[in-house]
Design a protein around this motif. Structure first.
Motif, PDB file in Angstrom:
ATOM      1  N   SER A 109       0.829  -1.205   0.000  1.00 53.27           N
ATOM      2  CA  SER A 109       0.000   0.000   0.000  1.00 53.27           C
ATOM      3  C   SER A 109       0.869   1.264   0.000  1.00 53.27           C
ATOM      4  O   SER A 109       0.507   2.258  -0.601  1.00 53.27           O
ATOM      5  CB  SER A 109      -1.061  -0.051   1.098  1.00 53.27           C
ATOM      6  OG  SER A 109      -0.606   0.429   2.277  1.00 53.27           O
ATOM      7  N   HIS A 110       2.063   1.175   0.608  1.00 55.97           N
ATOM      8  CA  HIS A 110       3.016   2.291   0.465  1.00 55.97           C
ATOM      9  C   HIS A 110       3.682   2.262  -0.920  1.00 55.97           C
ATOM     10  O   HIS A 110       4.235   3.259  -1.361  1.00 55.97           O
ATOM     11  CB  HIS A 110       4.103   2.206   1.530  1.00 55.97           C
ATOM     12  CG  HIS A 110       3.637   2.570   2.914  1.00 55.97           C
ATOM     13  ND1 HIS A 110       4.465   2.582   3.985  1.00 55.97           N
ATOM     14  CD2 HIS A 110       2.422   2.951   3.384  1.00 55.97           C
ATOM     15  CE1 HIS A 110       3.790   2.944   5.069  1.00 55.97           C
ATOM     16  NE2 HIS A 110       2.545   3.149   4.728  1.00 55.97           N
ATOM     17  N   GLU A 155       0.766   5.242  -0.811  1.00 60.81           N
ATOM     18  CA  GLU A 155       0.391   6.093   0.315  1.00 60.81           C
ATOM     19  C   GLU A 155       1.531   6.965   0.799  1.00 60.81           C
ATOM     20  O   GLU A 155       1.317   8.027   1.369  1.00 60.81           O
ATOM     21  CB  GLU A 155      -0.030   5.211   1.495  1.00 60.81           C
ATOM     22  CG  GLU A 155      -1.252   4.398   1.268  1.00 60.81           C
ATOM     23  CD  GLU A 155      -2.381   4.909   2.151  1.00 60.81           C
ATOM     24  OE1 GLU A 155      -2.108   5.662   3.108  1.00 60.81           O
ATOM     25  OE2 GLU A 155      -3.517   4.571   1.852  1.00 60.81           O
ATOM     26  N   PHE A 176      -1.934   6.418   8.515  1.00 57.28           N
ATOM     27  CA  PHE A 176      -2.183   5.818   7.198  1.00 57.28           C
ATOM     28  C   PHE A 176      -3.414   4.910   7.235  1.00 57.28           C
ATOM     29  O   PHE A 176      -3.763   4.355   8.279  1.00 57.28           O
ATOM     30  CB  PHE A 176      -0.990   4.965   6.752  1.00 57.28           C
ATOM     31  CG  PHE A 176       0.212   5.760   6.355  1.00 57.28           C
ATOM     32  CD1 PHE A 176       0.155   6.691   5.334  1.00 57.28           C
ATOM     33  CD2 PHE A 176       1.424   5.567   7.025  1.00 57.28           C
ATOM     34  CE1 PHE A 176       1.277   7.408   4.963  1.00 57.28           C
ATOM     35  CE2 PHE A 176       2.558   6.280   6.667  1.00 57.28           C
ATOM     36  CZ  PHE A 176       2.481   7.210   5.631  1.00 57.28           C
TER      37      PHE A 176
END
Lengths: 302, 302
Positions: free
Chosen positions: A43-44, A81, A219
């Protein structure tokens, strides 16, 4: 290995295994350098790579890594993200054994110059290597991210230290510098409301009046296996002796109570010096008069 | 140093510095072996010596130590609080790095045979090295102490593993064996009622149906500085991986609640392997999926 320098670059790719492996291979194939660990976050969309070696081995591996990442990672296509400004976003050097911070500052300048020359990626020197105070802080350098960087480097104060005022069209710019060991520590919450994580991050981080040597962000995370969403307080502990892990953990738990939220688990990303963990064991086990240097067996072997 | 084995023999001399130094010198002068620590107790009349090295270095140092101790320590003249059966009472070998428990068992047999041959001291193999179940426990081997040993070794079940049924006239017999690292851990209570500590000790120790690998006793302690009295649960953790420190700590706290008593602090006596502390940090900080071997920085340097 006598002298040990550690590097922990973050590359802006956490989803395509073939790209990640090609980058990591640059470390694996360099003599005088040992790959310790790499860990990707989808997701990062980011991978943290850890390696150690002497100055020469780390220099070679680091330059090769940036060349490969600049070839394979296209920031114009990148989503994730985590804020980022380059194919390799940041490349710190840490003095671990038989070397000084000054040795790492020197190494960062050699590597920075070679990256600009050989990979065509402009470099900002940061942390201990910074050439002016506002460049110590990575967040200030990265502000505007990849998308704003072409413009930012034209500003009078923001000419990169190496490579001039023209960003790499797909690999952007990057930061290189010497810094103290850092612990990357995430706390996961039993809520999918990212605002709770953002609120807690704001309370605990130094920038907004919280704990010294704590950088924190909130986050929105989606579990890679289950698809379940949850909020995460993502922390960089820039000095775990000044501000220990237990203090951050207990403060996050206390603040989470306001929302009826609890910490479901935490993560340490990549490597962690044993003292960061032993200090927290001492606190929770209530150990009195513990002498880390003489009582931890491994300190006699290192 | 690649392979690391640790030995922590106890010698039956804690009062005469010249004898202690002569014994410790055997370790200091042996190549492939490093003296870490030694600590004498006058009332026990006993000294604990800690050293590390590869199998060959530890073997040499250990045999030399027993020869010197047998020459200088006369058990017929020995008094002290601690039970003992030999000039060197017990000699454990612990696998610390790049070796297995089996390597330590093997080493204990080589060293045991050499001690019997070269120092004339009969040897019982104990703990992991034991050749029958009742010899695992040092306390059972040592029962009767030096004074009763000449007779005990004549019993059908108590022939030493090396050296035959004739004890050394002044140096007695000894135990040699592989064992896991042990952590000496005390928990202090905010009561001066020693019965509370004794009750808790009984509940938590393996012998009486408590936690595996936990030996515990309740003691009456008087603070050396303030003179304040308090009760203490004194624990030997014989396998801190099977039963971690946090589990013992939380169980002691839970049982103490029955008496309205809390733990005021704890103590770790002597050396402690980092994993014993890191495991507890993992628990209290709720760290998920932590890989001790790859994520603790020092494991890559050792």
């Amino acid at each position: 290995m006598a002298q040990i320098i550690e590097s922990i670059p973050n590359i802006s790719e956490g989803r395509r295994p073939e790209v990640i492996e090609a980058c990591v291979d640059q470390i694996r194939t360099t003599p005088g350098c040992t790959l310790l660990n790499y860990s990707s976050d989808e997701s990062h969309n980011r991978t943290v790579i850890t390696y150690i070696g002497d100055a020469k081995g780390v220099e070679e591996a680091s330059v090769k890594l940036v060349k490969k990442a600049a070839e394979l990672i296209d920031l114009t296509q990148h989503t994730g993200e985590h804020p980022r400004m380059g194919a390799v976003d940041v490349m710190p050097f840490l003095a671990i054994k038989d070397c000084t911070t000054e040795d790492c500052v020197e190494l960062s300048k050699v590597v920075g110059a070679r990256i600009a020359e050989e990979a065509g990626v402009p470099v900002f020197l940061y942390e201990y290597s910074a050439t002016r105070p506002e460049r110590q802080n990575l967040v200030k350098i990265r502000k505007g991210q990849f998308e704003g960087m072409a413009e930012k480097v034209q500003e009078p104060d923001w000419e990169p230290d190496f490579g001039g005022r023209k960003i790499h069209p797909t690999a952007g710019v990057m930061a290189v510098g010497a810094r103290p060991p850092l612990v990357a520590y995430n706390l996961n919450l039993n809520t999918d409301d990212v605002q709770v994580a953002k609120d807690i991050a704001k309370i605990i981080r130094e920038k907004d009046g919280g704990l010294k040597c704590v950088k924190a962000m909130g986050f929105d995370i989606e579990d890679e296996v289950t698809g379940k969403k949850y909020a995460q307080v993502s922390i960089n502990m820039t000095n775990y002796e000044q501000t220990p892990l237990y203090r951050v953990t207990e403060l996050v738990k206390a603040e989470a109570k306001r929302y009826g939220v609890v910490v479901t688990g935490t993560e340490i990303i990549g490597l962690c010096p044993m003292k960061a963990l032993v200090d927290s064991a001492e606190y929770y086990l209530q150990i009195k008069d513990f002498d880390f240097h003489t009582q931890v067996l491994e300190n006699h072997i290192l």
